[in-house]
Design a protein around this motif. Structure first.
Motif, PDB file in Angstrom:
ATOM      1  N   UNK A 125       0.814  -1.199   0.000  1.00  0.00           N
ATOM      2  CA  UNK A 125       0.000   0.000   0.000  1.00  0.00           C
ATOM      3  C   UNK A 125       0.852   1.256   0.000  1.00  0.00           C
ATOM      4  N   UNK A 126       0.247   2.391  -0.307  1.00  0.00           N
ATOM      5  CA  UNK A 126       0.978   3.659  -0.394  1.00  0.00           C
ATOM      6  C   UNK A 126       1.224   4.293   0.961  1.00  0.00           C
ATOM      7  N   UNK A 127       0.390   4.013   1.947  1.00  0.00           N
ATOM      8  CA  UNK A 127       0.500   4.698   3.227  1.00  0.00           C
ATOM      9  C   UNK A 127       1.204   3.879   4.298  1.00  0.00           C
ATOM     10  N   UNK A 128       1.635   2.676   3.979  1.00  0.00           N
ATOM     11  CA  UNK A 128       2.288   1.826   4.961  1.00  0.00           C
ATOM     12  C   UNK A 128       3.742   2.254   5.164  1.00  0.00           C
ATOM     13  N   UNK A 129       4.126   2.447   6.424  1.00  0.00           N
ATOM     14  CA  UNK A 129       5.520   2.745   6.728  1.00  0.00           C
ATOM     15  C   UNK A 129       6.366   1.486   6.627  1.00  0.00           C
ATOM     16  N   UNK A 130       7.534   1.607   5.987  1.00  0.00           N
ATOM     17  CA  UNK A 130       8.375   0.441   5.701  1.00  0.00           C
ATOM     18  C   UNK A 130       9.809   0.738   6.111  1.00  0.00           C
ATOM     19  N   UNK A 131      10.493  -0.282   6.605  1.00  0.00           N
ATOM     20  CA  UNK A 131      11.930  -0.215   6.875  1.00  0.00           C
ATOM     21  C   UNK A 131      12.561  -1.500   6.364  1.00  0.00           C
ATOM     22  N   UNK A 132      13.836  -1.437   6.002  1.00  0.00           N
ATOM     23  CA  UNK A 132      14.542  -2.617   5.511  1.00  0.00           C
ATOM     24  C   UNK A 132      15.994  -2.598   5.945  1.00  0.00           C
ATOM     25  N   UNK A 133      16.496  -3.713   6.466  1.00  0.00           N
ATOM     26  CA  UNK A 133      17.883  -3.780   6.926  1.00  0.00           C
ATOM     27  C   UNK A 133      18.369  -5.217   6.812  1.00  0.00           C
ATOM     28  N   UNK A 134      19.667  -5.403   6.963  1.00  0.00           N
ATOM     29  CA  UNK A 134      20.280  -6.725   6.868  1.00  0.00           C
ATOM     30  C   UNK A 134      20.561  -7.262   8.273  1.00  0.00           C
ATOM     31  N   UNK A 135      20.120  -8.469   8.495  1.00  0.00           N
ATOM     32  CA  UNK A 135      20.474  -9.208   9.709  1.00  0.00           C
ATOM     33  C   UNK A 135      21.364 -10.352   9.263  1.00  0.00           C
ATOM     34  N   UNK A 136      22.688 -10.106   9.291  1.00  0.00           N
ATOM     35  CA  UNK A 136      23.674 -11.012   8.684  1.00  0.00           C
ATOM     36  C   UNK A 136      23.313 -11.226   7.216  1.00  0.00           C
ATOM     37  N   UNK A 137      22.943 -12.431   6.792  1.00  0.00           N
ATOM     38  CA  UNK A 137      22.649 -12.689   5.380  1.00  0.00           C
ATOM     39  C   UNK A 137      21.158 -12.772   5.098  1.00  0.00           C
ATOM     40  N   UNK A 138      20.364 -12.219   5.982  1.00  0.00           N
ATOM     41  CA  UNK A 138      18.915 -12.186   5.791  1.00  0.00           C
ATOM     42  C   UNK A 138      18.465 -10.735   5.685  1.00  0.00           C
ATOM     43  N   UNK A 139      17.705 -10.440   4.634  1.00  0.00           N
ATOM     44  CA  UNK A 139      17.158  -9.100   4.485  1.00  0.00           C
ATOM     45  C   UNK A 139      15.799  -9.069   5.162  1.00  0.00           C
ATOM     46  N   UNK A 140      15.642  -8.106   6.073  1.00  0.00           N
ATOM     47  CA  UNK A 140      14.424  -8.006   6.864  1.00  0.00           C
ATOM     48  C   UNK A 140      13.675  -6.744   6.470  1.00  0.00           C
ATOM     49  N   UNK A 141      12.376  -6.919   6.113  1.00  0.00           N
ATOM     50  CA  UNK A 141      11.503  -5.795   5.780  1.00  0.00           C
ATOM     51  C   UNK A 141      10.429  -5.707   6.855  1.00  0.00           C
ATOM     52  N   UNK A 142      10.268  -4.533   7.429  1.00  0.00           N
ATOM     53  CA  UNK A 142       9.277  -4.315   8.480  1.00  0.00           C
ATOM     54  C   UNK A 142       8.241  -3.332   7.968  1.00  0.00           C
ATOM     55  N   UNK A 143       6.949  -3.720   8.016  1.00  0.00           N
ATOM     56  CA  UNK A 143       5.841  -2.844   7.625  1.00  0.00           C
ATOM     57  C   UNK A 143       5.007  -2.534   8.859  1.00  0.00           C
ATOM     58  N   UNK A 144       4.593  -1.288   9.005  1.00  0.00           N
ATOM     59  CA  UNK A 144       3.854  -0.919  10.214  1.00  0.00           C
ATOM     60  C   UNK A 144       2.350  -1.154  10.089  1.00  0.00           C
TER      61      UNK A 144
END
Length: 845
Positions: A125-144
């Motif tokens: 969605x357009x209004x969802x807050x998103x963050x993305x970072x690396x946890x060792x070799x795993x890419x983690x995406x967090x949506x609020x």
């Protein structure tokens, strides 16, 4: 025309995913993460995709926002569909097999292989807050927002096959295991986000960065369309994370940033805080995450980085320099030291380096250096990291070990590392102008340094720039602080502006203070200014500099003072003393030997070619000069100047009766001659030395090997005389006289006269020696020993043929001048005729 929401629904359905609204109606992902396959035919008519095509993936994968592998490329082995019925549901956390529709809606037969997918669309969605970072070799995406999605269609999609979606309360966590960090990127698209591999063909875009702001006792990290702050445990380390999300693209930086009680981790999207202290609070603020300290006596949170988080800053990332209060710096070091002490031995490298950076920021360079040395000793691989190398070198430099800081001599590609390289060059005695330019580039950054380092380094840098910088460099200083520590810089600025009297007064005031460094600097500069103003002589300045050695040694300025003393001695013309001073300096500072070669060259040149090396120089002085030159000649490079020094040395060696050594010096000089003319001149001198050493064959060879038809007439005449002398010694006196018949040079006349005297041709000898005496004997004044001998020689030749006309003229010309008693007796006897002798005896005149 589909709306943005319709497009998101269409792509999500085609991918086998559904939104949270579908879950509520009985299809899609449950809150626990379980899901079932949604058949395309079951979707509403307005959002159903066209049938699956060749390649085995639903048609939605082939739309604009999803790029398959190039046509004809085989999919990786992981994309081969397993022989599993399409209705098998996946368990929570494990992807379901992606078996395409067998043709119930389209009649298309499925192929065995699927193309590799390089990018996928996340319908967040357009209004969802998103963050993305690396946890060792795993890419983690967090949506609020709790956006439920079905990952079954990605089972055989190559890099996204292991993608997992997990709902955590009112948030969604998406994890993508990969082979290495940095292999995925995240970008905004209408209706959601695109997750792509690093070689995907996404359009380039600009990502804004985060600039922290000090506000209300804490720090705000403003972001465009900031979302909520999500608490999450790091999947790899279990660290307590507070994740700030944003509905627009914003980069959280590329390096770890250490603060007191928390860290900021690198983030491709949003900002990620790893909180260590219970007193650190992260919450959603007005426009982004807000961090502050809670509890009594908690170390305050400050904005320690004025620039954006996207900067890869040497001072920040490699040295840990932040403008914290001394109390906060001590607390940070205590925490880092404790973490390093409690960490398992195999994991202590990182915590130790963090503790070293904290100690360095406190101004405790020796402790920082000790910690780094211990970390590198236990884990040698750390030594090769640029950040560790810089930290170790900077700590060594501030500890006073300039030699161990030599890594700073190499240029760093980052402009923000220029200050430390400039400081190294300044302290190591390198190019002063270059060091000042580098310090000027980095000088404004000192304002953001921790107070202990700022107070230590800023006055030193300002003073060096004021003394050695260009006019452009001086602009970096701005308005100097009124602190007395900046008085030396102010004094140098007066000097740079041409006010030497004002500068002298300022330096004399410094010399009267109690601060050892300012006293030494004031005395040193006062001596130099008094010499410039001619208030003292160069010799007096040299003595004053010598008296300053001990004090200069205590403040690390001895080398500069010794160099100033040597320059004063050279200005005074005290060449031997200057050379002795260089020897003394090199014994104290052995690494200066090569740096002083130009001064040694100048001194040796003056020792061997000074104009007073003739009659005004005593034999002992010549012997001393010869010894000094021979002991230092190898310190200078092979140049024309060195050849001239060797030729001058040969002259001195011949003067003290060492023609063989003189010939050896001239042989070395010949290879350094600048042209054939100089080579011909030095060849003649070599032949003379060989003749004096009774090496006639070598003398002849020296003449032959250095012949030059274009040599000046005086050089040609000198070589002719030498050749005639060799011919005479070989028995050809007549041929020698014939060779010199037209040569009227002093040397030719002298040799012709001697040859005629040897042949007892006294009349001819009288004529030749007479012409020589006319040139060599002055009209008036005292006669040197050589001139007295020449007068007696002419008188002797004339007396042998009773040439009383010549003797009378010689008696009238020379007779009244003072000679030594023995020479006077002989001369009087020769020039007195029998008649004159009779008159003298009878008392008649």
């Amino acid at each position: 025309m589909r709306t943005r929401l319709s497009l998101a629904l269409s792509i999500a359905t085609a991918c086998g995913w559904s939104l949270a609204a579908d879950a509520a109606s009985g299809s899609g992902v449950t809150s626990a993460g379980e899901h079932k396959k949604v058949h395309p035919a079951a979707a509403p008519a307005s959002t159903s995709p066209t049938p699956a095509g060749a390649g085995g993936l639903p048609v939605g994968w082939r739309q604009d926002l999803v790029t398959p592998a190039p046509s004809g490329a085989a999919a990786p082995a992981t994309t081969q569909p397993p022989a599993t019925p399409p209705d098998n549901a996946s368990r929570s956390g494990a992807p379901s097999p992606a078996t395409p529709d067998t043709g119930a809606a389209s009649g298309v037969t499925t192929e065995k292989k699927t193309p590799a997918v390089t990018k996928i669309f996340l319908p967040l969605g357009d209004s969802t807050g998103v963050a993305g970072f690396w946890s060792q070799k795993t890419f983690v995406i967090v949506a609020d927002h709790a956006v439920a999605m079905d990952a079954a269609a990605l089972r055989d999609s190559g890099p996204f096959s292991a993608l997992n979606v997990h709902l955590l309360g009112d948030s969604a966590i998406i994890t993508v295991p990969t082979g290495r960090q940095g292999s995925l990127s995240l970008s905004k698209a209408p209706g959601g986000w695109i997750l792509a591999t690093e070689d995907g063909s996404g359009h380039p875009h600009q990502t804004s960065s985060i600039t922290p702001e000090q506000k209300d006792g804490g720090v705000l990290y403003p972001m465009p369309k900031a979302g909520r702050v999500i608490a999450l445990a790091d999947p790899s380390s279990g660290a307590r994370l507070q994740i700030g999300t944003s509905a627009e693209e914003v980069s959280g930086g590329t390096t770890f940033r250490h603060h007191v009680g928390y860290e900021i981790w690198p983030a491709a999207q949003g900002v990620v805080f790893a909180v260590e202290s219970d007193r650190i609070n992260v919450r959603s603020g007005a426009g982004g995450p807000f961090i502050d300290a809670i509890g009594q006596n908690a170390a305050p949170v400050v904005n320690a980085m004025p620039s954006s988080l996207a900067d890869d800053d040497v001072d920040w990332s490699w040295l840990g320099l932040r403008p914290l209060t001394p109390a906060a710096l001590r607390e940070d070091f205590r925490r880092r030291w404790t973490q390093a002490a409690l960490a398992p031995p195999e994991s202590r490298g990182g915590p130790r380096l963090a503790a070293a950076r904290a100690a360095f920021a406190m101004g405790d360079a020796k402790t920082a250096r000790s910690i780094v040395d211990t970390a590198v000793k236990d884990q040698p691989a750390l030594a090769g990291r640029p950040g560790v190398m810089l930290l170790a070198a900077a700590a060594a430099l501030l500890s006073g070990d300039t030699q161990a800081a030599s890594a700073l001599e190499q240029p760093d590609p980052r402009e923000n590392g220029s200050f430390w390289r400039g400081l190294y060059l300044a302290r190591a005695g390198g190019d002063r102008a270059k060091a000042a330019a580098l310090l000027a580039v980095g000088y404004p950054r000192l304002k953001t340094y921790p107070q202990p380092l700022r107070e230590q380094l800023q006055p030193e840098a300002a003073t060096f720039i004021a003394q050695n910088g260009s006019e452009g460099d001086l602009g970096a200083l701005g308005e100097l602080s009124p602190d007395p520590a900046f008085d030396p810089a102010r004094a140098f600025l007066l000097l740079r502006h041409g006010d030497r009297q004002g500068a002298l007064a300022a330096f004399e005031r410094l010399a009267a203070r109690r601060d050892d460094r300012q006293v030494e600097l004031g005395r040193e500069q006062s001596i130099g200014l008094k010499l410039q103003l001619q208030r003292i002589s160069p010799a007096e300045a040299a003595t004053a500099y010598r008296d300053l050695f001990l004090q200069a040694r205590l403040v690390g300025r001895e080398l500069d003072v010794r160099k100033a003393q040597i320059a004063a001695l050279m200005q005074a013309g005290s060449w031997r003393e200057a050379l002795h001073a260089i020897d003394e300096m090199e014994s104290v500072f052995p690494d200066q030997r090569s740096a002083d070669s130009s001064q040694v060259e100048t001194i040796l040149d003056n020792l061997t070619n000074a104009s007073d090396h003739g009659a005004n120089t005593g034999a002992n002085d010549v012997i001393d000069s010869v010894a000094l030159v021979e002991s230092h000649i190898d310190q200078i490079p092979d140049t024309v100047v060195k050849g001239r020094i060797l030729a001058g040395l040969a002259t001195q060696l011949q003067a003290i009766g060492l023609p063989g050594q003189a010939a050896s010096a001239l042989e070395k000089a010949l290879s350094l001659a600048a042209d054939d003319t100089l080579r011909a001149e030095w060849g003649a001198r070599l032949a003379e030395a060989d003749v004096a050493a009774k090496r006639l064959g070598q003398a002849r060879r020296a003449l032959d090997e250095t012949a030059d038809t274009g040599a000046p007439s005086d050089v040609v005449s000198r070589r002719r005389v030498i050749a005639a002398g060799l011919l005479a010694q070989e028995g050809g006196k007549d041929e020698a006289l014939q060779m010199l018949a037209q040569d009227e040079s002093d040397a030719a006349l002298d040799l012709r006269g001697r040859l005629l005297e040897e042949q007892r041709k006294w009349a001819d000898a009288t004529l030749v020696v007479g012409r020589l005496a006319t040139r060599k004997l002055p009209e008036k004044g005292d006669l040197s020993n050589m001139q007295q001998d020449l007068a007696i020689r002419l008188a002797s030749d004339a007396a042998r043929v009773n040439d009383w006309a010549t003797l009378d003229r010689l008696r009238d010309w020379i007779g009244g001048r003072r000679m030594t008693a023995e020479r006077q007796r002989v001369f009087t006897l020769l020039v007195t005729s029998p008649e004159e002798d009779l008159r003298l005896r009878s008392g008649q005149r």
